[in-house]
Scaffold this active site. Structure first.
Site, short mmCIF file in Angstrom:
data_model
loop_
_atom_site.label_atom_id
_atom_site.label_comp_id
_atom_site.label_asym_id
_atom_site.label_seq_id
_atom_site.Cartn_x
_atom_site.Cartn_y
_atom_site.Cartn_z
N ILE A 279 37.74 29.21 55.55
CA ILE A 279 37.40 30.04 54.46
C ILE A 279 37.78 29.40 53.01
CG2 ILE A 279 37.46 32.60 53.59
CD1 ILE A 279 36.16 32.30 56.03
N ARG B 263 52.76 41.34 45.10
CA ARG B 263 51.68 41.67 44.69
C ARG B 263 50.78 42.67 45.97
NH1 ARG B 263 47.91 36.95 44.74
NH2 ARG B 263 46.61 38.59 44.88
N CYS C 228 43.08 29.88 41.53
CA CYS C 228 44.45 30.65 41.74
C CYS C 228 45.05 29.78 42.99
CB CYS C 228 44.10 31.87 42.47
SG CYS C 228 43.70 31.90 44.32
N ARG D 241 38.07 29.28 43.58
CA ARG D 241 37.70 30.64 43.68
C ARG D 241 36.25 30.47 42.72
NH1 ARG D 241 41.71 33.71 45.83
NH2 ARG D 241 40.57 35.37 46.27
N PRO D 242 35.36 30.21 43.27
CA PRO D 242 34.20 30.33 42.20
C PRO D 242 33.46 31.61 42.40
CG PRO D 242 33.72 28.87 44.17
CD PRO D 242 35.13 29.03 44.29
N ILE D 243 32.57 31.85 41.46
CA ILE D 243 32.02 33.39 41.50
C ILE D 243 30.55 33.16 41.42
CG2 ILE D 243 34.04 34.66 40.65
CD1 ILE D 243 32.40 34.67 37.80
N ASP D 244 30.00 32.05 42.07
CA ASP D 244 28.44 31.82 41.78
C ASP D 244 27.66 32.83 42.71
OD1 ASP D 244 30.03 30.06 44.04
OD2 ASP D 244 27.97 29.98 44.56
N ARG E 3 43.02 37.61 40.03
CA ARG E 3 41.86 36.90 40.03
C ARG E 3 40.74 37.88 40.54
NH1 ARG E 3 38.63 36.41 43.50
NH2 ARG E 3 36.92 34.95 42.88
N LYS F 106 45.59 46.94 50.25
CA LYS F 106 45.44 46.23 49.07
C LYS F 106 43.96 46.07 48.78
CE LYS F 106 46.06 41.52 48.45
NZ LYS F 106 45.01 40.91 47.80
N ASN F 107 43.16 45.23 49.90
CA ASN F 107 41.75 44.82 49.69
C ASN F 107 40.77 45.90 49.84
OD1 ASN F 107 43.19 42.57 49.25
ND2 ASN F 107 42.49 41.50 51.20
N ASP G 148 43.59 35.71 55.87
CA ASP G 148 44.79 36.21 55.41
C ASP G 148 45.93 36.03 56.56
OD1 ASP G 148 43.21 38.78 53.32
OD2 ASP G 148 43.48 36.64 53.16
C1 EPZ Z 1 38.71 38.60 49.34
O1 EPZ Z 1 38.67 37.55 48.69
C2 EPZ Z 1 40.19 39.07 49.65
N1 EPZ Z 1 40.63 39.55 48.52
C3 EPZ Z 1 41.24 37.98 49.97
O2 EPZ Z 1 42.46 38.39 50.30
C4 EPZ Z 1 40.29 37.44 51.41
O3 EPZ Z 1 41.33 36.25 51.86
C5 EPZ Z 1 39.13 37.09 51.28
O4 EPZ Z 1 38.24 38.06 50.64
C6 EPZ Z 1 38.42 36.59 52.53
O5 EPZ Z 1 38.49 37.84 53.59
C7 EPZ Z 1 40.46 40.82 48.05
O6 EPZ Z 1 39.74 41.52 48.60
C8 EPZ Z 1 40.97 41.17 46.73
P1 EPZ Z 1 35.37 35.70 49.49
P2 EPZ Z 1 37.56 37.08 47.90
O7 EPZ Z 1 34.59 35.86 48.22
O8 EPZ Z 1 36.53 38.36 47.62
C9 EPZ Z 1 34.07 31.20 48.44
C10 EPZ Z 1 44.78 38.41 50.41
O9 EPZ Z 1 45.43 37.53 50.51
N2 EPZ Z 1 33.25 31.77 47.42
O10 EPZ Z 1 34.91 36.34 50.75
O11 EPZ Z 1 37.59 36.08 46.82
C11 EPZ Z 1 35.56 31.51 48.11
O12 EPZ Z 1 35.82 30.24 47.19
C12 EPZ Z 1 43.47 37.89 49.69
O13 EPZ Z 1 44.84 39.77 50.37
C13 EPZ Z 1 32.36 31.28 46.69
O14 EPZ Z 1 32.11 29.84 47.09
O15 EPZ Z 1 37.00 36.08 49.19
C14 EPZ Z 1 36.19 31.39 49.39
O16 EPZ Z 1 36.37 30.22 49.75
C15 EPZ Z 1 43.48 36.23 49.45
N3 EPZ Z 1 31.62 31.74 45.75
C16 EPZ Z 1 35.03 32.04 50.31
O17 EPZ Z 1 33.95 31.94 49.63
C17 EPZ Z 1 31.58 33.06 45.46
O18 EPZ Z 1 30.64 33.55 44.56
C18 EPZ Z 1 35.44 33.37 50.72
O19 EPZ Z 1 35.86 34.19 49.40
C19 EPZ Z 1 32.43 33.88 46.12
C20 EPZ Z 1 33.22 33.17 46.99
#
Ligand code: EPZ
Length: 418
Positions: free
Chosen positions: A329, A399, A116, A121-124, A92, A22-23, A307
């Site tokens: 995480i 999903r 979510c 889930r910030p995107i900074d 998301r 999926k990812n 995960d």
């Molecule tokens: C991906 O999410 C995966 N989703 C998640 O899988 C997975 O848990 C995660 O990576 C970690 O491995 C997909 O690939 C579609 P991150 P993502 O950006 O990209 C914080 C599942 O169950 N963060 O590595 O959102 C964030 O809030 C899903 O299959 C910021 O603060 O993960 C989190 O606490 C759930 N600012 C941490 O970093 C940002 O700009 C890791 O997030 C981006 C992230």
């Protein structure tokens, strides 16, 4: 509203084919926009997150065809640069279209992904990196308006945290930037390398330089490709957990053992026998009762995957011993604990730490899934519990898991969707 009805404490024995990741498929489908041509992608799982992603692609102007596990997507004629709020809120991870739209059409209007079940889930980090590439980003009224008339300028970016999504967005945004982009401290999850391999097959020039650094030479144009994505490592861990709670013996096909290198020892220490071979299959046989007495810290890859925390926790509930989980995480990834307690588990949560005292027996009950991997944990616990477990909130399962109940039914579980 449909439910899964599980009659637990039945031994699982047999063979399961692991679905495509999926990812991997989600960022690769978004990136196919940039090819501006026909892409044929194999091993695509039939899950609702893919359906939503294909709807977004069609909304933008792509032609899409999804048969069996092959997606044909042609993005020659993109007519829009916006993703409607309704579609954005449904999934998301559609934030991954930001980099793709910038590379494909030079601008993007998307609503903020919002939170979510796992937290804000910030995107900074996504925005910071894109601004360094010269993207103009205006935030306001719950939406992002982005443009880069003259095209992005390659530069050196170091991520403050190896965010998977930020890494993917920056890779996709920089493949057609002017000059060279170097991204350091990238996420090293296998799905990132899958995305890099797909983009390179479309004519991008992305090289891995040592640990955690990518060098991306911007190109003028990409082209279509035919590509097969990697198998889903988290689905594999989910079925391994199901074997561990049912004294099971499962042969899982399409498992790349390196992708779960931090997880296999956990099952071996729990008393399971795990055999892998060069044909990407994994056989797990479980003891009468797993022994589980350890600390599990979730970390960026290649550490223990966040995960996998929920399904492995479900397994630890029935094991002999005390285990400590530290979720490093996400801020809110213990939603499944309350529901596991309803099945008779003994778990205490304090912030990021969950302490699980293994119990001899779990008892079936009505429970509700609240996020994707938490749903998987409830299925695993229901398979190990005595009596009937009823699980609602199945949209979370759909999903990310293809044919979950069919796969489990074929190896001896009593599980049906009503
Ligand atoms: C991906 O999410 C995966 N989703 C998640 O899988 C997975 O848990 C995660 O990576 C970690 O491995 C997909 O690939 C579609 P991150 P993502 O950006 O990209 C914080 C599942 O169950 N963060 O590595 O959102 C964030 O809030 C899903 O299959 C910021 O603060 O993960 C989190 O606490 C759930 N600012 C941490 O970093 C940002 O700009 C890791 O997030 C981006 C992230």
């Amino acid at each position: 509203m449909s439910k899964l009805i599980i009659e637990g404490a039945r031994r699982l024995k047999g063979e399961i084919n692991i679905q495509g990741s999926k990812n991997s498929i989600l960022p690769i489908l978004a990136a196919s926009l940039v090819a501006g041509d026909e892409c044929v992608i194999h091993n695509c799982p039939r899950i609702s997150d893919v359906d939503i992603t294909l709807k977004i692609l069609e909304h933008l102007g792509s032609k899409v065809n999804f048969e069996k596990n092959t997606v044909i997507v042609n993005s020659e004629n993109i007519i829009k640069n916006n993703i409607p709020n309704l579609l954005m809120r449904k999934m998301r991870s559609s934030i991954i279209f930001l980099g793709a739209l910038i590379s494909a059409v030079g601008s993007a209007e998307i609503s903020l992904p919002g939170g979510c079940e796992l937290g804000p889930r910030p995107i900074d980090m996504h925005i910071e990196g894109l601004r360094q590439l010269g993207l103009r980003v205006d935030e306001g009224y719950g939406a992002l308006r982005c443009s880069n008339e003259g095209g992005l300028e390659g530069c050196n970016i170091t991520l403050s945290f190896p965010s998977v999504g930020a890494t993917e967005n920056l890779i996709i945004a920089s493949v057609k930037a002017h000059g060279t982009t170097v991204i350091s401290n990238i996420a090293k999850e296998p799905e990132i390398m899958d995305l890099v391999a797909f983009l390179n097959s479309c004519g991008a020039k992305i090289e891995c330089r040592g640990e955690g650094t990518l060098v991306i030479e911007g190109v003028q144009k990409l082209h279509g490709a035919e590509y097969t994505i990697i198998p889903d490592r988290i689905a594999a861990v989910t079925y391994m957990s199901a074997a561990a709670v049912t004294v099971g013996d499962l042969l899982l096909k399409n498992v790349i053992k390196e992708h779960i290198g931090a997880v296999i020892p956990v099952f071996e220490e729990a008393g399971c026998t795990v055999q892998t071979n060069s044909k990407n299959s994994l056989r797990i046989t479980a003891p009468t009762r797993p022994y589980f007495n350890r600390m599990i810290r979730t970390m960026p890859y290649p550490g223990f995957p966040t995960d996998a925390q929920a399904p492995v926790m479900a397994m630890s509930c029935l094991a002999d011993g005390t285990s400590v989980f530290v979720e490093n995480i996400f801020t809110n990834r213990y939603k499944h604990v309350g529901e596991l307690l309803r099945l008779g588990a003994d778990i205490k949560v304090e912030g990021r730490v969950a302490i699980v005292e293994g119990v001899k027996r779990l008892f079936g009950a009505e429970v509700t899934a609240m996020d994707l991997r938490g749903a998987a944990a409830l299925v695993v616990a229901g398979l190990g519990a005595e009596g009937i477990t009823k699980i609602s909130g199945l949209s979370h399962i759909d999903r990310g898991y293809e044919n979950l109940e069919n796969n489990l039914g074929l190896v001896g579980a009593s599980i049906k969707r009503v």
